[in-house]
Design a protein around this motif. Structure first.
Motif: not given
Lengths: 288, 395
Positions: B11-12, B36-45, B62-71, B75-81
């Motif tokens: 999750h991110k 502030y807004e929470m943007q839920h970019v990845l949901r249980g991949v 905008g489907s979350g590909k780049s974020t997934l790639l960075k995780i 480069i990015y830390q997942p919120t969970s998982g």
């Protein structure tokens, strides 16, 4: 038991693999630091007419100005022997601290492009700033040695204590840089605040005046000032290199344990700063 | 089977403050703006990538590909998982990371080489190859800021192709450039595939995914909505862009524009679904406004669901022989017959009527009708005509 566990070939393989991973990780970090430092020097060397010389000239100019105003006009030397060497040494040590810390402020943010595209150990950017500043200090040290032979110094066996003292200085400067760089990612005010603190620090630390001068007014103020690790380091280096008339903590406080306060502070603070940096580092890519 | 990369329930969430808290004041005066807004970019991949697989990640912008790639790259830390990885990983998300414009190209090779994990000695060993492959041997002492962007990309790509890692993360945006450069990139992807490296490949081009990937996953709004063979996932991706299925193509009313002097009605495709090579018939009625009596040039355009123009019968450059013109004074039925050489996929029909003299568009009707072609097995090509083959021994 470790020994018993290691008899299992599977465990041996996994330990070996972990060691190989660690070695790979650190050799990557080392290569990266080396390239970052080299880049910094290349750019300094290329980008101006006098190139790298400017890094040496800046503290020398500062020295000339301070020597004329404080040494000659105001007599801040207070009758210390070898005041010119005394002053230049203080300026160079302080200059290292100022360089590594203010370079540290922007070190992480300055690599934002890299942070967002690549995974790498973040401490490498701080280490590269520290090493760059340290090389500058060493080269300045050569200039200082030449000038010391002109202005006078007091070199003896005790001068070897210079090495642990410079190591203490490097650890302290790097620790502060770790803290500032992590703070700056979140709070851009850090840069301005640190500028002001550095200015203040220059006066709080006995760089151009002698501590004995302060001691004459108030012993406690002098003792308090010299608990500042920068004051302790600068005064101790002067004591072992320039003149035994330098006022150090030992002269101010007779209890030996007080000696340990600045050193303990440096070690504790730097450990905390590294812990803080490490804790913040995973979020740098998102926050810069 | 050895797993190179195992992704479990990632999750991110990004916290997007309305105004960035990057100053002390903002933190001290938190009461004033706490929005502030929470943007839920990845949901249980979750997925596993076995060693040696060419694995595709596809999804819309905008489907979350780049974020997934960075995780995946750390480069990015997942919120969970968790992401478990076996082996070294190098992300090639962008070319020339860390390039410094003030340094010479030579120095930049060493700098960028260090970023992707090469020591100075290793770069020494491959330096000549890198320069030769980039075709920049005369320019290596120039500062990078004097390079054209094309030269920079060539140099960066040349270094990137040397990258050795157990797992490579490739973003297809690497392959931007002129045709020659794209060919080089594709050749590099082919080599990677041949070499049996584990590659994670992010792409918008279903042709590339079908060509290179063994398996793929489809991300949609931060969730995995499809996983399977490259072909299955590519089809699922294409379907994202298709309009919801409608029983009659006539009912589908797409976008129209133009002067409106003439109007198409009742567009129809027959058959709407075909598995054979029989011609596809497109029929529409053209009704001019009262008093209209000009020559009209008529065109038809067939597009894939992704929007690629596959074929058409009208363009400004059409030769006289291919242009289709007619005097239109009253309602007219128009029939097109298109030989079905299309590959498996969903297609839309665009009808165009333009003034024959001025080429002004009188009416263009996008998505006037839809039809589907099924081919088994599917090829990776745009067209699938029946090709005859004759094998004639000589002598």
């Amino acid at each position: 038991m470790l020994a018993a566990g290691l008899r299992d070939p599977k465990d041996v393989a996994s330990v070996r693999k972990r060691l190989a991973d660690l070695r790979q990780q650190y050799s990557y970090a080392a290569v990266l630091v080396r390239e970052l430092v080299a880049t910094d020097f290349r750019i300094k060397y290329q980008s101006s007419f006098l190139g790298y010389l400017w890094s040496l000239l800046r503290p020398l100019f500062m020295f000339v100005i301070m020597y004329i105003f404080f040494g000659i006009f105001l007599g801040a030397g207070g009758g210390l022997p070898n005041y010119a060497s005394y002053l230049l040494l203080g300026i160079l040590l302080w200059n290292f601290f100022a360089e590594v810390t203010s370079g540290g402020v922007t070190a992480v943010v300055g690599q934002a492009g890299m942070l967002r595209k690549l995974y790498f150990p973040k401490y490498t950017v701080i280490l590269s700033v520290a090493i760059t500043s340290f090389i500058n200090l060493l080269i300045n040290g050569v200039v200082l040695a030449i000038l010391m032979s002109v202005f006078g110094a007091d070199i003896g066996w005790e001068s070897f204590l210079l090495i642990p003292l410079v190591i203490e200085l490097a650890i302290f400067g790097t620790g502060v840089a770790f803290m500032l760089s992590a703070l700056y990612v979140r709070f851009r005010d850090t840069g301005y605040v640190w500028d002001i603190l550095l200015q203040a620090g220059m006066y709080v630390t006995p760089i151009f005046y002698s501590l004995s001068f302060v001691r004459g007014k108030s012993l406690w103020t002098a003792a308090f000032l010299s608990l500042n690790p920068m004051a302790q380091i600068i005064q101790d280096v002067r004591y072992v290199m320039i003149t035994k008339q330098t006022t150090t903590l030992d002269d101010l406080v007779r209890t030996g344990w007080f000696r340990l306060i600045p050193i303990a502070f440096v070690l504790a603070f730097t450990s905390w700063a590294i812990w803080f940096f490490k804790r913040r580092a995973p979020m740098f890519a998102e926050e810069v | 089977m050895d797993i190179a990369l195992s992704v479990k329930d990632i999750h991110k969430e990004f916290i997007l403050p309305h105004e960035r808290h990057s100053s002390l004041k903002a933190v001290l005066m938190r009461t004033r703006d706490r929005g502030y807004e929470m943007q839920h970019v990845l949901r249980g991949v979750s997925f596993d990538i076995p060693k040696g697989e060419f694995f595709g990640i596809v999804g819309r912008n905008g489907s979350g590909k780049s974020t997934l790639l960075k995780i995946l790259a750390g480069i990015y830390q997942p919120t969970s998982g968790t992401v478990e990885r076996d082996g070294s990983l190098v992300p090639l998300i962008e070319l020339g990371v860390g390039f410094n414009p003030e340094l010479s190209a030579r120095d930049n090779v060493y700098l960028n080489g260090a970023m992707v994990g090469f020591s100075r000695r290793q770069v020494d060993g491959m330096y000549d190859d890198i320069v030769e492959f980039a075709g920049l041997s005369q320019f290596m002492d120039q500062k990078l800021k004097n390079y054209s962007s094309g030269m920079q990309v060539r140099l960066a790509f040349s270094i990137a192709t040397r990258t050795k890692a157990d797992i490579l993360l490739l973003d297809e945006v690497l392959a931007v450039g002129d045709a020659d450069f794209q060919r080089k990139c594709l050749a590099y992807f082919h080599d990677l595939k041949q070499s049996g490296a584990t590659v994670i490949f992010v792409s918008h081009s279903m042709d590339s995914v079908r060509e290179f990937c063994d398996r793929a996953v489809l991300l949609e709004q931060g969730e995995l909505v499809a996983a399977g063979t490259a072909d299955e996932v590519a089809q699922a991706y294409t379907r994202l862009f298709s309009p919801p299925p409608e029983p009659e193509s006539e009912g589908a009313d797409g976008q129209r524009f133009g002067t409106g002097d003439v109007r198409f009605e009742h567009a129809e495709v027959s058959p709407e679904f075909t598995e054979t090579d029989d011609d596809i018939a497109i029929t529409a009625r053209l009704s001019p406004r009262a008093g209209f009596d000009r020559r009209v040039r008529l065109g038809v355009l067939i597009r894939t669901a992704e929007g690629t123009h596959v074929l058409g019968s009208n363009s400004a450059t059409a030769t006289e022989a291919r242009a289709f013109e007619a005097e239109v004074t009253g309602s007219t039925d128009i029939h097109w017959h298109v030989p079905n050489i299309l590959n498996d996929g969903d297609y839309s029909v665009t009808l165009i009527a333009a003034d024959a003299a001025s080429h002004e568009i009188l009416e263009q009707w996008d998505e006037a009708a839809h039809f589907s072609v099924r081919r088994e097995p599917r090829t990776t090509n745009l067209m699938a005509p029946s090709i005859s083959l004759a094998v004639v021994p000589v002598g």
